[in-house]
Design a protein around this motif. Sequence first.
Motif, PDB file in Angstrom:
ATOM      1  N   GLY A 191       0.880  -0.796   0.360  1.00  0.00           N
ATOM      2  CA  GLY A 191      -0.174   0.020  -0.019  1.00  0.00           C
ATOM      3  C   GLY A 191       0.929   1.393   0.555  1.00  0.00           C
ATOM      4  N   ALA A 192       2.258   1.189   0.755  1.00  0.00           N
ATOM      5  CA  ALA A 192       2.572   2.214   0.356  1.00  0.00           C
ATOM      6  C   ALA A 192       2.762   2.800  -1.388  1.00  0.00           C
ATOM      7  CB  ALA A 192       4.260   2.149   0.705  1.00  0.00           C
ATOM      8  N   VAL A 193       3.077   4.249  -1.224  1.00  0.00           N
ATOM      9  CA  VAL A 193       2.319   5.109  -2.611  1.00  0.00           C
ATOM     10  C   VAL A 193       3.950   5.835  -2.573  1.00  0.00           C
ATOM     11  CG1 VAL A 193       1.463   7.245  -3.930  1.00  0.00           C
ATOM     12  CG2 VAL A 193       0.250   5.244  -1.804  1.00  0.00           C
ATOM     13  N   PHE A 194       4.408   5.927  -3.671  1.00  0.00           N
ATOM     14  CA  PHE A 194       6.015   6.159  -4.330  1.00  0.00           C
ATOM     15  C   PHE A 194       5.466   7.470  -5.125  1.00  0.00           C
ATOM     16  CE2 PHE A 194       6.709   2.032  -2.202  1.00  0.00           C
ATOM     17  CZ  PHE A 194       8.345   2.606  -1.718  1.00  0.00           C
ATOM     18  N   VAL A 195       6.625   8.059  -5.107  1.00  0.00           N
ATOM     19  CA  VAL A 195       5.898   9.203  -6.068  1.00  0.00           C
ATOM     20  C   VAL A 195       7.769  10.297  -6.240  1.00  0.00           C
ATOM     21  CG1 VAL A 195       4.966  12.149  -6.226  1.00  0.00           C
ATOM     22  CG2 VAL A 195       3.459  10.336  -4.632  1.00  0.00           C
ATOM     23  N   ALA A 196       7.753   9.845  -7.645  1.00  0.00           N
ATOM     24  CA  ALA A 196       8.732  10.480  -8.217  1.00  0.00           C
ATOM     25  C   ALA A 196       8.731  12.443  -8.019  1.00  0.00           C
ATOM     26  CB  ALA A 196       9.509  10.446 -10.019  1.00  0.00           C
ATOM     27  N   ASP A 197       9.401  13.046  -7.532  1.00  0.00           N
ATOM     28  CA  ASP A 197       9.385  14.253  -7.247  1.00  0.00           C
ATOM     29  C   ASP A 197      10.429  15.179  -8.154  1.00  0.00           C
ATOM     30  OD1 ASP A 197       8.624  17.182  -6.322  1.00  0.00           O
ATOM     31  OD2 ASP A 197       9.292  16.695  -4.047  1.00  0.00           O
ATOM     32  N   THR A 198      10.175  14.638  -9.215  1.00  0.00           N
ATOM     33  CA  THR A 198      10.387  15.381 -10.446  1.00  0.00           C
ATOM     34  C   THR A 198      11.945  16.730 -10.098  1.00  0.00           C
ATOM     35  OG1 THR A 198       9.508  14.197 -11.787  1.00  0.00           O
ATOM     36  CG2 THR A 198      11.182  15.384 -12.519  1.00  0.00           C
ATOM     37  N   GLY A 199      11.265  17.238 -10.117  1.00  0.00           N
ATOM     38  CA  GLY A 199      11.519  18.966  -9.948  1.00  0.00           C
ATOM     39  C   GLY A 199      12.528  18.991  -8.632  1.00  0.00           C
ATOM     40  N   ASN A 200      12.216  18.371  -7.353  1.00  0.00           N
ATOM     41  CA  ASN A 200      12.761  18.462  -6.292  1.00  0.00           C
ATOM     42  C   ASN A 200      13.999  17.105  -6.889  1.00  0.00           C
ATOM     43  OD1 ASN A 200      11.876  20.289  -4.766  1.00  0.00           O
ATOM     44  ND2 ASN A 200      10.104  19.796  -4.635  1.00  0.00           N
ATOM     45  N   ASN A 201      14.020  16.462  -7.480  1.00  0.00           N
ATOM     46  CA  ASN A 201      15.479  15.101  -7.271  1.00  0.00           C
ATOM     47  C   ASN A 201      15.166  14.664  -6.863  1.00  0.00           C
ATOM     48  OD1 ASN A 201      16.093  16.194  -9.908  1.00  0.00           O
ATOM     49  ND2 ASN A 201      16.492  18.128  -9.182  1.00  0.00           N
ATOM     50  N   ARG A 202      13.855  14.060  -5.907  1.00  0.00           N
ATOM     51  CA  ARG A 202      13.410  13.411  -4.716  1.00  0.00           C
ATOM     52  C   ARG A 202      12.601  12.419  -4.634  1.00  0.00           C
ATOM     53  NH1 ARG A 202      11.609  17.396  -0.019  1.00  0.00           N
ATOM     54  NH2 ARG A 202       9.359  17.458  -1.152  1.00  0.00           N
ATOM     55  N   LEU A 203      12.002  11.000  -3.852  1.00  0.00           N
ATOM     56  CA  LEU A 203      11.155  10.083  -4.361  1.00  0.00           C
ATOM     57  C   LEU A 203      10.667  10.464  -3.199  1.00  0.00           C
ATOM     58  CD1 LEU A 203      10.523   7.662  -6.217  1.00  0.00           C
ATOM     59  CD2 LEU A 203      10.922   6.615  -4.394  1.00  0.00           C
ATOM     60  N   MET A 204       9.035  10.408  -3.215  1.00  0.00           N
ATOM     61  CA  MET A 204       8.671  10.653  -1.712  1.00  0.00           C
ATOM     62  C   MET A 204       7.852   9.070  -1.197  1.00  0.00           C
ATOM     63  SD  MET A 204       9.151  13.686  -0.380  1.00  0.00           S
ATOM     64  CE  MET A 204       7.607  13.773   0.651  1.00  0.00           C
ATOM     65  N   ILE A 205       7.855   9.148   0.176  1.00  0.00           N
ATOM     66  CA  ILE A 205       6.651   8.480  -0.103  1.00  0.00           C
ATOM     67  C   ILE A 205       5.607   7.971   1.371  1.00  0.00           C
ATOM     68  CG2 ILE A 205       7.230   5.730   0.905  1.00  0.00           C
ATOM     69  CD1 ILE A 205      10.224   5.641   0.643  1.00  0.00           C
ATOM     70  N   TYR A 206       4.839   7.673   0.872  1.00  0.00           N
ATOM     71  CA  TYR A 206       3.620   7.699   1.406  1.00  0.00           C
ATOM     72  C   TYR A 206       3.090   6.904   2.255  1.00  0.00           C
ATOM     73  CZ  TYR A 206       3.935  13.038  -1.022  1.00  0.00           C
ATOM     74  OH  TYR A 206       4.058  13.901  -1.011  1.00  0.00           O
ATOM     75  N   LYS A 220      -0.601  10.189   3.518  1.00  0.00           N
ATOM     76  CA  LYS A 220      -0.049  10.936   4.778  1.00  0.00           C
ATOM     77  C   LYS A 220       1.530  10.148   4.449  1.00  0.00           C
ATOM     78  CE  LYS A 220      -4.677  11.391   6.752  1.00  0.00           C
ATOM     79  NZ  LYS A 220      -5.819  11.085   7.744  1.00  0.00           N
ATOM     80  N   ASN A 221       1.923  10.810   6.297  1.00  0.00           N
ATOM     81  CA  ASN A 221       2.915  10.144   6.884  1.00  0.00           C
ATOM     82  C   ASN A 221       4.102  10.402   5.058  1.00  0.00           C
ATOM     83  OD1 ASN A 221       2.153   9.670   9.154  1.00  0.00           O
ATOM     84  ND2 ASN A 221       1.409   8.221   8.549  1.00  0.00           N
ATOM     85  N   GLY A 222       4.090  11.183   4.603  1.00  0.00           N
ATOM     86  CA  GLY A 222       4.939  10.982   3.650  1.00  0.00           C
ATOM     87  C   GLY A 222       6.616  11.748   4.120  1.00  0.00           C
ATOM     88  N   ARG A 223       7.349  11.338   3.593  1.00  0.00           N
ATOM     89  CA  ARG A 223       8.904  11.133   3.594  1.00  0.00           C
ATOM     90  C   ARG A 223       9.757  11.127   2.363  1.00  0.00           C
ATOM     91  NH1 ARG A 223      11.855   6.517   4.435  1.00  0.00           N
ATOM     92  NH2 ARG A 223      11.347   4.829   4.094  1.00  0.00           N
ATOM     93  N   ALA A 224      11.283  12.066   2.318  1.00  0.00           N
ATOM     94  CA  ALA A 224      11.584  11.940   0.992  1.00  0.00           C
ATOM     95  C   ALA A 224      12.730  11.273   1.137  1.00  0.00           C
ATOM     96  CB  ALA A 224      12.316  13.270   1.129  1.00  0.00           C
TER      97      ALA A 224
END
Length: 332
Positions: free
Chosen positions: A171-186, A191-195
Amino acid sequence: MTKSSRVRLPGAALFVLVVLAAPSCRSKEPRVAEATPPTSAAATPEPTPTEPPVEPPKFTETAAAGLPPFSGLIEPRGAVVDRKDRLWVADFGNSRLRVFDPSGGYVGGWGGKGDGTYGFNNLSAVAVSGDTLYVADTWNARVASFSLAGSPKASVIGLYGPRGVAVAPGGAVFVADTGNNRLMIYDADLKNGRAVGSKGSGPEQFADPVGVAVGPSGAVYVADVANRRVQVLDGQGRFTGRFAFPGWTSVGEPFIAVGAGDALYISDPAGGAVFALNRSGNVLRKWEANDAGRRFSSPTGVALDSKNNALFVVDKGGNTVSRLALGEAKTK
């Protein structure tokens, strides 16, 4: 005027003549032609285009007849197949979610340019987990989730041009936060996002990440585009490996799909190709055209239809979607 033809004028009249003859300082400014009515219909300027209105979710059981398969797309990006075998496409140029049946018949969707519940601003990617749909709404700087019927569930903002989204089996959601050159996990509720990561070329560092996918093994694969490699992370976002990708000679918007045995399907927009690789990065196959022989222009989204052993390829250059029949391939 010759000397013999000169006429003596009174002082006042001479002053008036000099003033009238003097050049104006405004004569140095460019002249703006006055508007004139058009002389014919051909001279009538085109109307300024307006954005299509935001439309709420609407679906049909059967696609309308007479339309070409997968029609109406403008610069589409990512795509995903749901449990009903429908293909969801991020219609970037129209800022809409579009849903097609397996044959390409249009059966519904929603959106239009806007930042409200059902509006998008150039969405790039879509992922499905059970009854939940996740959308990377790129230039609204957010990720939003909906039910497959279109009911809003959650959203998270504060991202910078997110272009990729994937969901892990847990169920974890992984997002390519392209402009910030990082991956976010929610979590599943966004909720409870971390970089994870920062700009760079080392482990857990990224340069213009776009596509992200999670394999059956739980491994997370990230298209680290400007570094021309795929990074492999575990379910917690920890670096476990990387391998060079045989493409991505320029920054683009490639996506990843993962099949059984963590076989990878990766697009190369600038190279006009789609690759099949194993989990170690070895190339198993390369496609430069669809099954009908039509060459790809700028393939972006790849969506796996595991039930029918097929791969949908979204081509933003041709505004098309193709279906590739997959043969058996070694994945080790």
